[in-house]
Design a protein around this motif. Structure first.
Motif, PDB file in Angstrom:
ATOM      1  N   GLN A  25       0.803  -1.242   0.008  1.00 31.68           N
ATOM      2  CA  GLN A  25       0.123  -0.060  -0.066  1.00 31.68           C
ATOM      3  C   GLN A  25       0.847   1.286   0.030  1.00 31.68           C
ATOM      4  OE1 GLN A  25      -3.072   0.167   2.964  1.00 31.68           O
ATOM      5  NE2 GLN A  25      -4.158   1.954   2.158  1.00 31.68           N
ATOM      6  N   LEU A  26       1.842   1.109   0.722  1.00 31.29           N
ATOM      7  CA  LEU A  26       2.832   2.360   0.754  1.00 31.29           C
ATOM      8  C   LEU A  26       3.514   2.562  -0.652  1.00 31.29           C
ATOM      9  CD1 LEU A  26       4.653   1.930   4.215  1.00 31.29           C
ATOM     10  CD2 LEU A  26       3.077   3.489   3.537  1.00 31.29           C
ATOM     11  N   PHE A  27       3.833   1.500  -1.448  1.00 29.70           N
ATOM     12  CA  PHE A  27       4.498   1.612  -2.690  1.00 29.70           C
ATOM     13  C   PHE A  27       3.304   2.102  -3.696  1.00 29.70           C
ATOM     14  CE2 PHE A  27       5.354  -0.667  -6.883  1.00 29.70           C
ATOM     15  CZ  PHE A  27       6.508   0.271  -7.099  1.00 29.70           C
ATOM     16  N   LEU A  28       2.081   1.711  -3.371  1.00 28.31           N
ATOM     17  CA  LEU A  28       1.061   2.535  -4.614  1.00 28.31           C
ATOM     18  C   LEU A  28       0.983   3.872  -3.950  1.00 28.31           C
ATOM     19  CD1 LEU A  28      -1.835  -0.211  -4.226  1.00 28.31           C
ATOM     20  CD2 LEU A  28      -0.634   0.476  -6.288  1.00 28.31           C
ATOM     21  N   LYS A  29       1.118   4.271  -2.665  1.00 29.99           N
ATOM     22  CA  LYS A  29       0.976   5.775  -2.219  1.00 29.99           C
ATOM     23  C   LYS A  29       2.153   6.409  -2.949  1.00 29.99           C
ATOM     24  CE  LYS A  29      -1.398   6.022   2.105  1.00 29.99           C
ATOM     25  NZ  LYS A  29      -1.100   6.500   3.429  1.00 29.99           N
TER      26      LYS A  29
END
Length: 326
Positions: free
Chosen positions: A60-64
């Motif tokens: 999710q952090l990578f997507l952010k």
């Protein structure tokens, strides 16, 4: 990986985030993820499809980080964005294609603030203001920096840096050693004497490029602070927090604070004058640095067609110095 990288290039080309409000960008990104809107972007949808079991915290952090990069890199027309990428890929100067390289750089960012800065820099590439090789040079420096210290470096207008106080900036690549010069002169007694040889620092090539191309980033960061929307009590709390910084860094942050405070319509002109009087009580000379910073910011905002309440500062400045600002 190639398929994913090609899909990412398409996402950059079709990027349409220019209407996103950057003042509360983290909330926008969280909402974007929670509402499943990522599925509307083929690249992000493909990325999710490659994940093994749902979206964990790391993913999710990578997507952010990817979304923030896309938001801040948006510029020009889709055709122009694709053209510059195709030119870089076809030059054969770089072994790794642009899409794959960008994914690698974004993944290396230790938070999504850095991914946003990377987006600003790639925006400059798309606008042909920054060469791709210089973009890569800047990304190497960005990878080493603390964002908070990079922000201070970008706002700092010093021309003199020392090894004793600025070693971190040197280690990160924002500074470099100035040419080492030693001269041989004759003394009064006709005896040769060495002069010079002091170690001096200068802004590195990458540091100069970051200062040149991150002006919009600094403005957006200032807007994100929300100083122009704070109540008087919040402003005072913010000022109190600045006391923890060393004097030089505190002065840099105060200048940014006052520049934004001019446009705060939640406080009265009397409140503004009282706050400025308190700030300048022990450092009256700072008014001249504020004078310069506000003048420059006002001219930038005027050029962009934005409103800026220069009159508030002008009245205060005239009351202290008896001269016109503009």
């Amino acid at each position: 990986m190639k398929k994913l990288a090609d899909s990412f290039v398409s996402a950059i080309k079709d990027n349409n985030f220019h209407d996103v409000a950057k003042e509360n960008i983290e909330a926008v990104i969280d909402s974007f993820l929670q509402e499943g809107m990522v599925k509307d972007i083929p690249f992000l949808n493909s990325l999710i499809g490659l994940l093994k079991t749902g979206i964990n915290v790391k993913e999710q952090l990578f997507l952010k980080k990817i979304i923030k990069f896309l938001i801040y890199s948006e510029t020009a027309t889709p055709e122009e964005r694709l053209k510059i990428i195709e030119e870089i890929d076809s030059s054969k100067e770089y072994r790794i294609k642009v899409g794959e390289k960008l994914l690698y750089l974004i993944d290396k960012c230790d938070d999504y603030d850095k991914a946003g800065i990377l987006g600003y820099l790639f925006k400059a590439v798309n606008e042909r203001k920054l060469k791709y090789k210089d973009f890569l040079k800047c990304s190497l420096v960005l990878d080493k920096c603390l964002v908070s210290e990079l922000d201070l470096f970008l706002k700092d207008d010093r021309s003199l840096y020392t090894v004793e106080s600025d070693s971190d900036l040197l280690n990160w690549g924002l500074l470099a050693f100035a040419p080492f010069e030693v001269t041989l002169n004759n003394s009064e007694l006709n005896v040769p004497k060495l002069e010079g040889g002091q170690l001096e620092l200068k802004i590195s090539d990458a540091g100069a490029l970051l200062k040149l191309h991150l002006g919009d980033y600094l403005q957006d960061r200032g807007n994100e602070l929300g100083i122009s929307r704070m109540e008087l009590s919040e402003i005072q709390q913010y000022l109190d927090k600045l006391e923890q910084y060393p004097e030089h860094k505190r002065f840099i942050l105060i200048k940014e604070y006052v520049v934004q405070l001019c446009n705060n319509f939640k406080i009265s002109d009397d409140d503004f004058n009282n706050l400025l009087t308190a700030i300048l009580y022990n450092v009256p000379f700072l008014i001249y640095d504020l004078h310069t910073s506000i003048t420059v910011y006002y001219k930038i905002q005027t050029k962009k067609g934005n409103d800026y309440n220069i009159g508030r500062w002008q009245k205060f400045y005239n009351s202290r110095n008896g001269s016109q600002l503009i």
